[in-house]
Motif scaffolding. Structure first.
Motif, PDB file in Angstrom:
ATOM      1  N   GLY A   4      10.299  -9.926  -5.833  1.00  0.00           N
ATOM      2  CA  GLY A   4      10.093  -9.747  -4.405  1.00  0.00           C
ATOM      3  C   GLY A   4       8.748 -10.276  -3.915  1.00  0.00           C
ATOM      4  N   ASP A   5       7.781 -10.506  -4.822  1.00  0.00           N
ATOM      5  CA  ASP A   5       6.493 -11.013  -4.389  1.00  0.00           C
ATOM      6  C   ASP A   5       6.431 -12.523  -4.416  1.00  0.00           C
ATOM      7  OD1 ASP A   5       6.503 -11.497  -7.053  1.00  0.00           O
ATOM      8  OD2 ASP A   5       4.663 -10.400  -7.512  1.00  0.00           O
ATOM      9  N   GLY A   6       7.599 -13.167  -4.685  1.00  0.00           N
ATOM     10  CA  GLY A   6       7.641 -14.620  -4.656  1.00  0.00           C
ATOM     11  C   GLY A   6       7.460 -15.281  -6.005  1.00  0.00           C
ATOM     12  N   THR A   7       7.064 -14.549  -7.047  1.00  0.00           N
ATOM     13  CA  THR A   7       6.889 -15.150  -8.369  1.00  0.00           C
ATOM     14  C   THR A   7       8.258 -15.285  -9.034  1.00  0.00           C
ATOM     15  OG1 THR A   7       6.586 -13.002  -9.419  1.00  0.00           O
ATOM     16  CG2 THR A   7       4.613 -14.110  -8.626  1.00  0.00           C
ATOM     17  N   ARG A  51      11.511  -5.156   2.230  1.00  0.00           N
ATOM     18  CA  ARG A  51      10.860  -6.467   2.186  1.00  0.00           C
ATOM     19  C   ARG A  51       9.529  -6.363   2.932  1.00  0.00           C
ATOM     20  NH1 ARG A  51      12.152 -11.986   1.601  1.00  0.00           N
ATOM     21  NH2 ARG A  51      14.304 -11.420   1.124  1.00  0.00           N
ATOM     22  N   PHE A  52       8.430  -6.465   2.188  1.00  0.00           N
ATOM     23  CA  PHE A  52       7.110  -6.398   2.801  1.00  0.00           C
ATOM     24  C   PHE A  52       6.669  -7.793   3.247  1.00  0.00           C
ATOM     25  CE2 PHE A  52       7.059  -2.781  -0.211  1.00  0.00           C
ATOM     26  CZ  PHE A  52       6.830  -1.756   0.700  1.00  0.00           C
ATOM     27  N   ARG A  86       2.335  -3.831   1.654  1.00  0.00           N
ATOM     28  CA  ARG A  86       2.834  -3.067   0.521  1.00  0.00           C
ATOM     29  C   ARG A  86       1.826  -1.995   0.097  1.00  0.00           C
ATOM     30  NH1 ARG A  86       3.845  -6.914  -4.073  1.00  0.00           N
ATOM     31  NH2 ARG A  86       1.581  -6.755  -4.257  1.00  0.00           N
ATOM     32  N   ALA A  87       0.568  -2.351   0.061  1.00  0.00           N
ATOM     33  CA  ALA A  87      -0.479  -1.407  -0.321  1.00  0.00           C
ATOM     34  C   ALA A  87      -0.591  -0.281   0.695  1.00  0.00           C
ATOM     35  CB  ALA A  87      -1.809  -2.132  -0.463  1.00  0.00           C
ATOM     36  N   GLU A  88      -0.484  -0.611   1.975  1.00  0.00           N
ATOM     37  CA  GLU A  88      -0.570   0.411   3.022  1.00  0.00           C
ATOM     38  C   GLU A  88       0.629   1.346   2.953  1.00  0.00           C
ATOM     39  OE1 GLU A  88      -1.731   2.904   5.817  1.00  0.00           O
ATOM     40  OE2 GLU A  88      -2.973   1.338   4.878  1.00  0.00           O
ATOM     41  N   PHE A  89       1.808   0.769   2.676  1.00  0.00           N
ATOM     42  CA  PHE A  89       3.010   1.603   2.508  1.00  0.00           C
ATOM     43  C   PHE A  89       2.814   2.588   1.361  1.00  0.00           C
ATOM     44  CE2 PHE A  89       6.940   2.396   0.171  1.00  0.00           C
ATOM     45  CZ  PHE A  89       7.758   2.921   1.161  1.00  0.00           C
TER      46      PHE A  89
END
Length: 214
Positions: free
Chosen positions: A206-209, A145-146, A152-155
């Motif tokens: 997972g991004d809320g959409t 869970r980001f 998420r991009a940095e991961f």
């Protein structure tokens, strides 16, 4: 019986996609005959036999035993696998090609990679089974869970750097007895089902959409 079998023959794929035959495959996770399957499927024994012959002809079910009952012989069958996956090899003319458009941020490219994996691992499984050898594979499955899209991009960036470093450390181009391996790492939003009034289901990523399904 296998846990999972990959179907790569177009004719076998067509047979497995028939709703009645798919139902029979599910019932035949345990051995059964036309007589035992008829009441469960709501069809006559003759129609069940017709479908079973098609499934057996394409290697989706196998004979377990034959039982004599008076002047008749009851054929007991079982599915060759508990579940099946249809390989893109069953549709070679339209199979996705991940080399056609390489884009790490494209969901379609991710699907193309997954399709190639199904095809290649299916072929490897068939070869290993024929040779009676174990296929060396490895997989990791987890959820993260980001807190934000930036995290998420940095991961993803850090994962890319780590994998590149590991690959460089272990890759030996001129190893005489070495064997090439393919490594695919995927990241996508998780799907979680939520029931809502009116008999519909919202599928939350997972991004809320969310998307609503009938």
């Amino acid at each position: 019986m296998l846990d999972v079998a990959v179907i790569d023959d177009p004719a076998a794929a067509g047979v497995s996609l028939d709703p009645v035959r798919a139902q029979l495959l599910a019932h035949l996770a345990e051995p059964g005959s036309a007589s035992t399957l008829a009441p469960r499927a709501g069809l006559s024994r003759q129609k069940i036999n017709y479908h079973l012959r098609a499934l057996e002809r394409h290697g989706l079910v196998e004979l377990v035993e034959e039982r004599r009952k008076g002047n008749c012989t009851e054929r007991v069958l079982r599915a060759t696998a508990a579940s099946y996956v249809i390989s893109p090899a069953a549709l070679p003319a339209v199979a996705p090609d991940p080399d056609r458009s390489r884009d790490q941020l494209s969901a379609r490219w991710l699907l193309a990679l997954a399709a190639r994996m199904v095809r290649e691992v299916g072929e490897l499984m068939a070869g290993a089974s024929a040779a009676r050898k174990r296929l060396a594979t490895f997989a990791v499955d987890t959820e993260i869970r980001f807190a934000s899209a930036a995290d998420r991009a940095e991961f993803a960036a850090e994962l890319s750097r780590t994998v590149a470093a590991l690959a460089a450390e272990y890759h030996t181009e001129k190893a005489e007895r070495g064997r090439d391996h393919r490594l695919v790492i995927a990241l996508h939003p998780s799907l979680k089902d939520h029931a809502v009034p009116g008999g519909r289901t919202t599928r939350a990523a997972g991004d809320g959409t969310t998307t609503e399904e009938p």
